[in-house]
Design an enzyme around this catalytic site. Structure first.
Site, mmCIF file in Angstrom:
data_model
loop_
_atom_site.group_PDB
_atom_site.id
_atom_site.type_symbol
_atom_site.label_atom_id
_atom_site.label_comp_id
_atom_site.label_asym_id
_atom_site.label_seq_id
_atom_site.Cartn_x
_atom_site.Cartn_y
_atom_site.Cartn_z
ATOM 1 N N GLU A 231 -9.555 9.116 5.135
ATOM 2 C CA GLU A 231 -9.557 8.245 5.203
ATOM 3 C C GLU A 231 -10.420 7.646 3.569
ATOM 4 O OE1 GLU A 231 -7.960 5.620 6.334
ATOM 5 O OE2 GLU A 231 -6.637 6.143 8.023
ATOM 6 N N LYS B 246 -15.509 4.220 4.882
ATOM 7 C CA LYS B 246 -14.308 3.911 6.516
ATOM 8 C C LYS B 246 -14.967 4.606 7.554
ATOM 9 C CE LYS B 246 -11.009 2.388 4.738
ATOM 10 N NZ LYS B 246 -8.929 2.479 4.385
ATOM 11 N N GLU C 191 -13.683 4.779 -0.493
ATOM 12 C CA GLU C 191 -14.107 3.780 -0.130
ATOM 13 C C GLU C 191 -15.490 4.381 1.116
ATOM 14 O OE1 GLU C 191 -12.478 -0.193 1.016
ATOM 15 O OE2 GLU C 191 -10.575 1.204 0.681
ATOM 16 N N GLU D 79 1.052 -1.276 0.062
ATOM 17 C CA GLU D 79 -0.202 0.425 -0.081
ATOM 18 C C GLU D 79 0.551 1.362 0.161
ATOM 19 O OE1 GLU D 79 -2.902 0.430 2.712
ATOM 20 O OE2 GLU D 79 -3.603 -1.162 3.190
#
Length: 507
Positions: free
Chosen positions: A329, A323, A320, A266
């Site tokens: 985030e 999250k 997303e 990542e």
């Protein structure tokens, strides 16, 4: 006769081992998270991926719909066993066999599963039981793969946070935190024995948040900066990514596992965040991801691992929206859920790999201001920083990638010269557009050479080609009278024909 044949076969094998692949190494991947309720269907995502240069996808689980949708695409797939799966996988070999039967065998090899990650950042979980179960879980999955003849074809690893390091500065002194070393030793031995990678999550984004100075931002974004010198080796680092990856390499070396491959599982940059989150912007996200991709494509590697890009999975494919945590985030996506780009980082497949032969600027218009080239005396560190930055600004750096018309000579000065000029030709062509921290200058002399054409110049000058680029040194000078270099293909063909004749005569 048999001795001669053995010699010919040996020569053939040597030729094959040096035969260049028609495709560049696949080293750019993306994380495909699913903590969202607005994601497009897996089939649409598969089509999206095929329209990009992304060659690998990392899943945090093993969603059968996604794995099936990627069948036949050639995209490498990393699937994951969740932290909650670790205890059963560790305690019961049958559970590991069932996991492989359910998540691998129905799809492989049509779906190109290449790696199974067992847990995510388990060592940071502060759960000693889970930590102790990690290696046995990995070993049981490995045995389950071997039982169905997939050992070696599909690797098994686990993913770590950068906090597994106790020291990362300077990079040459990188070491694992003392509290993790005992548990890591068995894991590293497993990775070494099975040829599996050490997967880690370096985030210059978080490094900047802990040190939000302007010079730190440039260092993190691969933008021109003064660099940071490793006090032990004297190596100057021009970006945080290389420094972090080399610190991991040093940590592996300190435990005797220098040859274990590193995979960046990542890395990314948030495009927005809360008011108190520094550095979160579309411009910064575009700069980091775009410049990182350009850096990887340059094939330069890192100072301690030169000449080889590190397999890197960008975070993330989509935002997303479910999250938890700060706004950042939910803002790492490279693409929107309507399949459009959140911002352009150069991932779209380019059909303009031969555009350099046209003698035109990216806009299609000729210029009459000359060419932008490196100044004499510019160091490789300075030029590498300029190369990374220029290729991250949306220009076509395809010609200086393997197989491109300007890839040879394969050195930083040559590649930087091409990238600097391409950026200059795309810009308004002010003197500041050919500055690159005072390492570049405009020239009226055409730097084009052989089949590598530098856009710019205007008039007849743009169409003329120098015999060799005067700004770089090369032992690959164009042959006189149209002669061409022998290549591996012609040598291989000659050996095959010769072997056929020997066999025919001996019949």
């Amino acid at each position: 006769m048999m001795a001669l044949l053995r010699i010919l076969i040996s020569l053939l094998l040597i030729s094959i081992s040096h035969f260049p692949s028609s495709h560049a190494e696949s080293f750019i991947g993306v994380n495909y998270g699913q903590v969202a309720d607005n994601l497009p269907p897996p089939s649409e995502t598969a089509k999206l991926l095929q329209s990009t240069s992304i060659q690998k996808v990392r899943l945090y689980g093993a969603d059968p719909a996604i794995i099936k949708a990627l069948a036949g695409t050639g995209v490498g797939i990393v699937i994951g066993a969740a932290n909650g799966d670790v205890p059963s996988l560790a305690s019961d070999p049958n559970a590991a066999a069932q996991w492989i039967n359910s998540n691998v065998l129905p799809f492989y090899p049509a779906s190109k599963i290449i790696l199974i990650t067992v847990g995510n950042e388990v060592l940071m979980s502060n759960d000693p039981n889970l930590v102790n179960q990690l290696l046995p879980a990995m070993q049981n999955l490995q045995k389950a793969l071997e039982a169905v003849s997939l050992g070696g074809k599909i690797k098994v690893s686990t993913v770590h946070a950068m906090t597994v390091l106790g020291n990362s500065d300077p990079p040459s002194a990188g070491s694992f935190a003392a509290g993790y070393q005992t548990g890591l030793k068995g894991i590293l031995q497993f990775l070494s024995d099975t040829g599996s990678p050490f997967a880690i999550n370096p985030y210059p984004f978080f490094a900047y948040q802990s040190d939000p100075r302007p010079e730190t931002l440039s260092f993190c974004l691969f933008q021109p900066n003064a660099g940071r010198v490793d006090s032990k080796t004297g190596i100057k680092y021009t970006n945080m990514f290389d420094a972090q990856v080399d610190a991991v390499h040093s940590a592996l070396k300190s435990m005797g596992f220098e040859k274990v491959e590193i995979v960046v599982a990542e890395t990314g940059w948030a495009s927005r965040g809360d008011a108190n989150e520094v550095g979160t912007s579309v411009d910064n996200a575009r700069a980091y991801n775009g410049n990182l991709i350009a850096h990887l494509k340059s094939m330069v590697g890192t100072p301690l691992m030169p000449g080889k890009p590190v397999d890197t999975y960008l975070f993330a494919l989509y935002d997303e929206n479910l999250k938890p945590g700060p706004s950042s985030e939910r803002a790492f996506g490279l693409f929107k859920t309507d399949l459009s780009m959140a911002y352009d980082v150069g991932l779209a497949k380019s059909s303009s790999s031969d555009s350099n032969s046209s003698g035109q600027t990216p806009s299609g218009k000729m210029t009459s201001t000359g060419w932008c080239v490196p100044k004499k005396g510019a160091t490789d560190d300075q030029l590498q920083s300029s190369l990374d930055w220029a290729c991250g600004q949306g220009i076509d750096c395809g010609p200086i990638q393997p197989g491109g018309a300007c890839f040879e000579p394969n050195n930083v000065a040559s590649h930087a010269a091409y990238a600097m000029n391409m950026y200059f030709q795309k810009s308004p062509k002010q003197p500041t557009d050919c500055d690159f921290s005072k390492t570049a200058t405009v020239t009226s002399q055409n730097p084009s050479y052989n089949s590598c054409v530098y856009p710019g110049g205007g008039g007849g000058a743009a169409g003329s080609k120098a015999v060799v680029n005067k700004y770089v040194s090369s032992d690959k000078v164009e042959k006189k009278s149209g002669a061409t270099e022998p290549n591996a293909s012609s040598s291989l063909s000659f050996l095959l024909i010769f072997m056929f004749l020997i066999f025919h005569v001996n019949m």
